[in-house]
Design a protein around this motif. Sequence first.
Motif, PDB file in Angstrom:
ATOM      1  N   ALA A 195     -12.180  -0.021  -5.548  1.00 12.72           N
ATOM      2  CA  ALA A 195     -11.804  -0.004  -3.927  1.00 12.72           C
ATOM      3  C   ALA A 195     -13.064   0.621  -3.148  1.00 12.72           C
ATOM      4  O   ALA A 195     -13.334  -0.046  -2.125  1.00 12.72           O
ATOM      5  N   HIS A 211       0.847  -1.174  -0.081  1.00 10.76           N
ATOM      6  CA  HIS A 211      -0.066  -0.157  -0.030  1.00 10.76           C
ATOM      7  C   HIS A 211       0.847   1.127   0.025  1.00 10.76           C
ATOM      8  O   HIS A 211       0.464   2.203  -0.632  1.00 10.76           O
ATOM      9  N   SER A 259     -10.465   3.492  -8.617  1.00  9.73           N
ATOM     10  CA  SER A 259     -10.702   3.735  -7.249  1.00  9.73           C
ATOM     11  C   SER A 259     -12.346   3.440  -7.101  1.00  9.73           C
ATOM     12  O   SER A 259     -12.588   2.920  -5.893  1.00  9.73           O
ATOM     13  N   THR A 306     -11.595  -6.279  -5.135  1.00  8.18           N
ATOM     14  CA  THR A 306     -10.203  -5.939  -4.637  1.00  8.18           C
ATOM     15  C   THR A 306      -9.420  -6.315  -6.026  1.00  8.18           C
ATOM     16  O   THR A 306      -8.529  -5.375  -6.134  1.00  8.18           O
ATOM     17  N   SER A 332      -6.982   5.081   3.467  1.00  9.41           N
ATOM     18  CA  SER A 332      -6.880   4.765   1.929  1.00  9.41           C
ATOM     19  C   SER A 332      -7.875   5.609   1.157  1.00  9.41           C
ATOM     20  O   SER A 332      -7.766   5.857  -0.227  1.00  9.41           O
ATOM     21  N   PHE A 343      -9.847  -3.548  -8.735  1.00 11.79           N
ATOM     22  CA  PHE A 343      -8.633  -2.603  -8.413  1.00 11.79           C
ATOM     23  C   PHE A 343      -7.411  -2.633  -8.812  1.00 11.79           C
ATOM     24  O   PHE A 343      -6.620  -1.971  -9.356  1.00 11.79           O
TER      25      PHE A 343
END
Length: 408
Positions: free
Chosen positions: A171, A52, A168, A192, A127, A195
């Motif tokens: 996400a 990340h 995005s 997931t 995030s 993304f």
Amino acid sequence: MIKGDPGTRRLWQTVFFCFILAAVTGVLFRFGMIVPLPDVLSLQNVRHAHSHLMFFGWATPLPLYIFWKRLRTRIEPVSGKIGLDLMYGSLWGILLFGLLSYPFFLLYGYQPVPLGSTTLPLSVICSGLVMIGWYGYIAGYLMARKQVGRSFSQMWFEAALLMLFICSLGAWGVAVTQALDTANPLFGKALTHFFLACFTEGWIVLITVALLAEALNLNASDFRLSPNLLAGLILVGAPMTFPYGISQSLMTLPMLYTARAGGFLVGMAVLGTGLQILRSDGMRRSLLRWPLALLLLKAVMQVTASVIPSDFWLSDYALRILYLHILLLGAFTLAGIGFMHRFASVKTRSFTGVVFSVLILLISLLMLTRFWPAGWSGIWLFYAITGASLLPAIAVGVEWRELARTSV
């Protein structure tokens, strides 16, 4: 590049700090495979913190900084001030919330953090704030770009921004499925990996081409194939590759065919784009031949994976890790650092050190795949890989020091 003021210098140096911190966290992950980590850390959370921070602190703000800086040289400060200021402020927001998410991912992963009598998923919240920073930057760019003509590299940059926006949405979809607590685990996993696919196969690929096009001053006349068609194939194909990350037990036949088709589209488009960049005049004796070579290698691997039996690569997690590092650490990182190096008055040897550190790390990751002879394996292999994973952090630190002496 224009002369750097203290604010912009702190900005790009913070980006480099994020890379080094994320790289050292990757070393910690490798070290944790040799000896047990402290009880407060788990390998899974260390991996989340590494990936990340690389995404939020390096892979997005570095090119966003570069194109903000380039755009700043092409428009009148007064006419584009609001848009440029919004881009600049959003960049700091992306960096700060990306850094703030790091300790929460490291210690808790995606789990909620206890705060008094309640718990909050602080890593997820940070995030989300990072992605709001993406939106702010895109809005500022749309305001500022009205003041300049659309260059060839900007076409690729805008395609990359579009893919950043699309990824995005995946996400946010993950957050919604978690809140609704859906019984089907496929929904959350699919979103997931949607993304991740849009980010790696879309944003990273397109922004790497944009960096190469900007650094080499390419034009549409350098391309025999339509650049719009090539970028369009990547935009269409990247989201289709999301099933590649889903386990075999959850993948259906239509999902596999979708992934194969998307991978083939992206791979062929990248091959077509890269080969045309290779024949351009600016590529001769350029430092950027290294990221281009690794981008072409990534494309060859992707096209091959789209046509060979799926059992070969779905069951080899180490091969997929190697592939991602060829793209993210190899093609993208060397393109970004190479761009900054190209426009700074520093010696070539510091960038050469970064190139060799990356190549050594990639070779070490190859040792974990089925291509490495089983007879050559042993405990020494994990020590070698851990040592190799530290080299990029050291080399980028040296490059940082060299760049800090200039006005980038």
